[in-house]
Design a protein around this motif. Structure first.
Motif, short mmCIF file in Angstrom:
data_model
loop_
_atom_site.label_atom_id
_atom_site.label_comp_id
_atom_site.label_asym_id
_atom_site.label_seq_id
_atom_site.Cartn_x
_atom_site.Cartn_y
_atom_site.Cartn_z
N VAL A 65 22.59 65.13 13.34
CA VAL A 65 23.28 63.97 13.93
C VAL A 65 23.72 62.96 12.87
N ALA A 66 23.22 63.08 11.66
CA ALA A 66 23.61 62.18 10.58
C ALA A 66 23.27 62.83 9.25
N VAL A 67 23.98 62.41 8.20
CA VAL A 67 23.71 62.94 6.86
C VAL A 67 23.57 61.78 5.88
N GLY A 68 22.79 62.00 4.83
CA GLY A 68 22.63 61.01 3.78
C GLY A 68 23.65 61.20 2.68
N ASP A 69 23.57 60.35 1.68
CA ASP A 69 24.49 60.43 0.54
C ASP A 69 24.40 61.80 -0.12
N GLY A 70 25.56 62.32 -0.47
CA GLY A 70 25.61 63.60 -1.16
C GLY A 70 25.63 64.81 -0.27
N VAL A 71 25.61 64.61 1.06
CA VAL A 71 25.63 65.72 2.01
C VAL A 71 26.98 65.70 2.74
N ASP A 72 27.60 66.85 2.86
CA ASP A 72 28.90 66.97 3.49
C ASP A 72 28.82 66.52 4.96
N GLU A 73 29.67 65.58 5.34
CA GLU A 73 29.68 65.08 6.71
C GLU A 73 30.07 66.17 7.72
N ALA A 74 30.70 67.22 7.24
CA ALA A 74 31.07 68.33 8.13
C ALA A 74 29.85 69.00 8.74
N ARG A 75 28.68 68.75 8.18
CA ARG A 75 27.46 69.36 8.72
C ARG A 75 27.00 68.67 10.01
N ILE A 76 27.51 67.48 10.30
CA ILE A 76 27.15 66.81 11.56
C ILE A 76 27.59 67.68 12.73
N GLY A 77 26.68 67.91 13.65
CA GLY A 77 26.93 68.80 14.79
C GLY A 77 26.44 70.22 14.58
N GLU A 78 26.03 70.56 13.35
CA GLU A 78 25.55 71.92 13.04
C GLU A 78 24.18 72.16 13.66
N GLN A 79 24.00 73.34 14.24
CA GLN A 79 22.71 73.75 14.76
C GLN A 79 21.89 74.36 13.62
N VAL A 80 20.69 73.84 13.42
CA VAL A 80 19.89 74.26 12.28
C VAL A 80 18.42 74.41 12.67
N VAL A 81 17.68 75.07 11.80
CA VAL A 81 16.22 74.99 11.80
C VAL A 81 15.83 74.45 10.44
N ALA A 82 14.97 73.43 10.44
CA ALA A 82 14.60 72.76 9.20
C ALA A 82 13.17 73.11 8.82
#
Length: 315
Positions: A65-82
């Protein structure tokens, strides 16, 4: 946000907390499901020196739902397992972007169950032990999260024979569903194997099981140690004896890998995820708990009740 907190009195409680914010190189994830894994057991038992109060949960599946500095904003909305160092039993969690593994090819429950155990099983078989065509493989804790997938990865790698060992007779039929050619109870091991030796042995048990496993290692065989479920008492091994038989004793620590070689771990996780997504390897979710039942979920894993993988639904 709601989160499960392990407090200074060793009690688990649902608490209201401030939502974490993604820092540099991190992502924030709205968690749908979290996996239950052995790190939760070790934290509960005080084996990790983690200050309390602490939000446990080391694997979380959901949407970025959000990204920090240095992370591509295109990843917002991506389904992941962390793969994380805690915080998974909460509605929002932050994670290193590199260890937020794309999970678009599987459903959210499977993504949570994938967690640490599936890349661990993949690395144990392919990266560390290097299982190849014709190998014979012995896997302890064959009914667990790692064991139920490691047997499948071994078959996929070309192992000729894969034998599993489980904690009790009630787990025999379950473990047989995951590619094992034969499954024994720990009580039957090693006598029921006659004189059989193995090219690869996976041992998360320790103690007398480790000693007996070393005696079953074939010339040029590899035993991989990745836990101490039974006891933390050390087992002494002679390097000279290993040398004379061309054998190797190897270890694997996925938590350490996440800190020292995160991209390498992420690459293994991505390869394992692809095998799950295309149906080559199956992850078995055997129990789903509510957030209020995290303590029960962890106790069942610690007590050997859990088969396959259990998950927690985050609401």
């Amino acid at each position: 946000m709601k989160a499960v907190v392990l407090d200074t009195d060793d009690q688990f409680r649902i608490s209201e907390m401030t939502e974490p914010v993604a820092g540099p190189g991190e992502v924030a994830i709205r968690v749908g499901y979290a996996g239950v894994q052995y790190g939760d057991v070790l934290v509960r038992g005080g084996h990790f020196p983690i200050p309390r109060p602490f939000v446990p949960g080391f694997e979380a599946a959901g949407e970025i739902v959000a990204v920090g500095d240095g992370v591509d904003e295109a990843r917002i909305g991506e389904q992941v397992v962390a793969l994380i160092g805690g915080g998974g039993y909460a509605q929002i969690v932050t994670a290193p972007a590199v260890l937020a593994i794309n999970a678009a090819g599987v459903d959210p429950r499977t993504a949570a169950a994938f967690g640490w155990v599936t890349p661990t099983a993949y690395d144990l078989i392919t990266t560390v032990a290097g299982v190849r065509n014709g190998d014979s493989v012995l896997i302890h804790a064959a009914a667990g999260g790692v064991g139920s997938t490691a047997g499948q990865f071994a078959v996929a790698a070309g192992a000729q024979r894969v034998v599993g060992v489980v904690g009790n007779a009630g787990q025999l039929d379950y473990a047989r569903r995951f590619g094992y050619h034969e499954v024994l109870t720990r009580e039957q091991f090693p006598d029921a194997l006659g004189e059989e030796m193995f090219d690869v042995i996976l041992d998360p048990i320790g103690g007398s099981t480790r000693v007996a496993s070393l005696a079953r290692l074939a010339p040029h065989g590899r035993i991989v140690v990745y836990g101490n479920i039974a006891t933390f008492e050390p087992v002494t091994v002679s390097a000279n004896d290993l040398l004379m038989r061309g054998q190797s004793l190897l270890t694997y620590n996925s938590n350490l890998a996440s800190q020292t070689r995160p991209q390498r771990l992420a690459d293994s996780a991505a390869r394992a995820m692809a095998l799950v997504a295309d149906g080559s390897v199956r992850i078995d979710v055997t129990a789903e708990y509510a957030l209020a039942d995290v303590e029960t979920a962890i106790a069942n894993l610690a007590g050997g009740v859990t088969r396959g993988k259990s998950i927690v639904r985050i609401e």
